[in-house]
Motif scaffolding. Structure first.
Motif, short mmCIF file in Angstrom:
data_model
loop_
_atom_site.label_atom_id
_atom_site.label_comp_id
_atom_site.label_asym_id
_atom_site.label_seq_id
_atom_site.Cartn_x
_atom_site.Cartn_y
_atom_site.Cartn_z
N GLY A 134 -6.21 -2.42 -3.31
CA GLY A 134 -4.92 -1.99 -2.79
C GLY A 134 -4.83 -2.05 -1.28
O GLY A 134 -5.79 -1.79 -0.56
N ILE A 135 -3.65 -2.43 -0.80
CA ILE A 135 -3.35 -2.47 0.63
C ILE A 135 -2.00 -1.79 0.85
O ILE A 135 -1.29 -1.46 -0.10
CB ILE A 135 -3.30 -3.93 1.16
CG1 ILE A 135 -2.29 -4.76 0.36
CG2 ILE A 135 -4.68 -4.57 1.10
CD1 ILE A 135 -2.11 -6.18 0.88
N ASP A 136 -1.67 -1.56 2.11
CA ASP A 136 -0.38 -0.95 2.47
C ASP A 136 -0.16 0.35 1.69
O ASP A 136 0.91 0.59 1.11
CB ASP A 136 0.78 -1.92 2.20
CG ASP A 136 0.66 -3.22 2.98
OD1 ASP A 136 -0.02 -3.21 4.02
OD2 ASP A 136 1.23 -4.23 2.54
N ILE A 137 -1.18 1.20 1.68
CA ILE A 137 -1.14 2.45 0.91
C ILE A 137 -0.47 3.55 1.73
O ILE A 137 -0.79 3.74 2.90
CB ILE A 137 -2.56 2.87 0.50
CG1 ILE A 137 -3.22 1.76 -0.33
CG2 ILE A 137 -2.54 4.18 -0.27
CD1 ILE A 137 -4.71 1.95 -0.54
N ALA A 138 0.45 4.27 1.10
CA ALA A 138 1.12 5.38 1.78
C ALA A 138 1.50 6.44 0.76
O ALA A 138 1.66 6.15 -0.43
CB ALA A 138 2.36 4.89 2.52
N TYR A 139 1.63 7.68 1.24
CA TYR A 139 2.03 8.81 0.39
C TYR A 139 3.03 9.63 1.18
O TYR A 139 2.75 10.07 2.30
CB TYR A 139 0.79 9.65 0.04
CG TYR A 139 1.04 10.72 -1.00
CD1 TYR A 139 0.85 10.45 -2.36
CD2 TYR A 139 1.44 12.00 -0.64
CE1 TYR A 139 1.07 11.42 -3.32
CE2 TYR A 139 1.66 12.98 -1.60
CZ TYR A 139 1.47 12.68 -2.94
OH TYR A 139 1.69 13.65 -3.89
#
Length: 286
Positions: A134-139
């Protein structure tokens, strides 16, 4: 591509097998998605397997999907882990997945955690098992703004259901978003929050301990009770059974539990290691 053909299109619903492409054949490992014409690049989702919890997938772009999770058993809004699989992949495009009904205000994904994935083709060709991806991970918080009835699970309603009844309460939802690029065309790939450990895995492991001539001499297994779902909850006693009954009664006991919540499969792996150690041959174990 024509965006109007797939924007906000429900492509999977675990409660409705009539959704186009909503399921895959039981023997499916790769190939085009069930219900799709040849050449269609729509992903085929599935979660109706042991430990799967994806409720619904909505295609919001050619390579982007909003995902809704089922809450934990007998809860209304406990959604903080995930396990699902998909097929009909294409090598090259960057797919984006938005899990939109998380409920915790903070997450370890904001501190560097990445999803786990498993590729059927990578496992067959390279021996690669579960691994971080996974890349560009945000929460972050979102504006889903569902109003969930106090007396009804959101899994029994459409994910965007709202009700004006005064018995409703406002639920804050958060989005976990990540992107992935697949290495193979027509692959089957699974995503999970932690390394899966199912009830079947546990039962097989316990049976293996009982069948082991050395380990079995230190343990006794019996059913403590049944869970609310009707599954066996085992009680494992580990000690030296060569002593007399009165001496054993005077011993102090240590209680160890794990997997309090369904998504804590990492705790199951830790308990697996504890049982391996306590029934093993090292001097420290005895």
């Amino acid at each position: 591509a024509r965006p109007e053909l797939f924007i906000n299109r429900v492509v999977f619903d675990s409660f409705d097998s009539n959704v186009e492409g909503g399921s895959e054949p039981a023997t499916s490992g790769a190939g085009t998605g069930a219900g799709y014409a040849s050449g269609d690049t729509t992903l085929t989702f599935e979660s109706r397997f042991e430990s799967g919890n994806l409720r619904r997938a909505v295609q919001v772009g050619e390579w982007e999907y909003d995902l809704y999770l089922n809450p934990d058993w007998l809860t209304k809004t406990h959604t903080q882990w995930y396990h699902y699989r998909l097929s009909n992949t294409r090598r090259g495009p960057k797919y984006k997945f938005n899990i939109v009904n998380m409920v915790k205000p903070s997450s370890v994904y904001s501190e560097g955690q990445r999803p786990l994935c498993y590729s059927v083709k990578a496992a067959a060709e390279c021996g690669l098992g579960w691994h971080r991806c996974g890349i560009d991970i945000a929460y972050y918080p979102n504006s889903l703004g569902n109003k969930v009835r106090r007396d009804s699970s959101p899994a029994a309603q459409p994910p965007n259901n709202s009700n004006s009844s005064s018995s409703n309460k406002q639920i804050a939802f958060y989005t976990l978003t990540f992107a992935a690029q697949f290495e193979y065309d027509n692959d089957t790939v699974s995503f999970a929050h932690c390394y899966p450990y199912t009830l079947t895995d546990l039962q097989r492991y316990m049976s293996a301990l009982e069948a082991d001539p050395f380990r079995s001499q230190w343990l006794r297994r019996r059913r403590l009770c049944e869970t609310l779902a009707g599954n066996a909850c085992d009680l494992i006693t580990i000690t030296s059974f060569s002593s007399n009954h009165e001496e054993m009664r005077r011993r102090k006991g240590v209680v160890i539990t794990a997997r309090v919540h369904p998504g804590e499969s990492n705790a199951s792996w830790m308990m697996h290691g504890v049982l391996d150690f306590l029934t093993g041959e090292t001097p420290e174990a005895h």
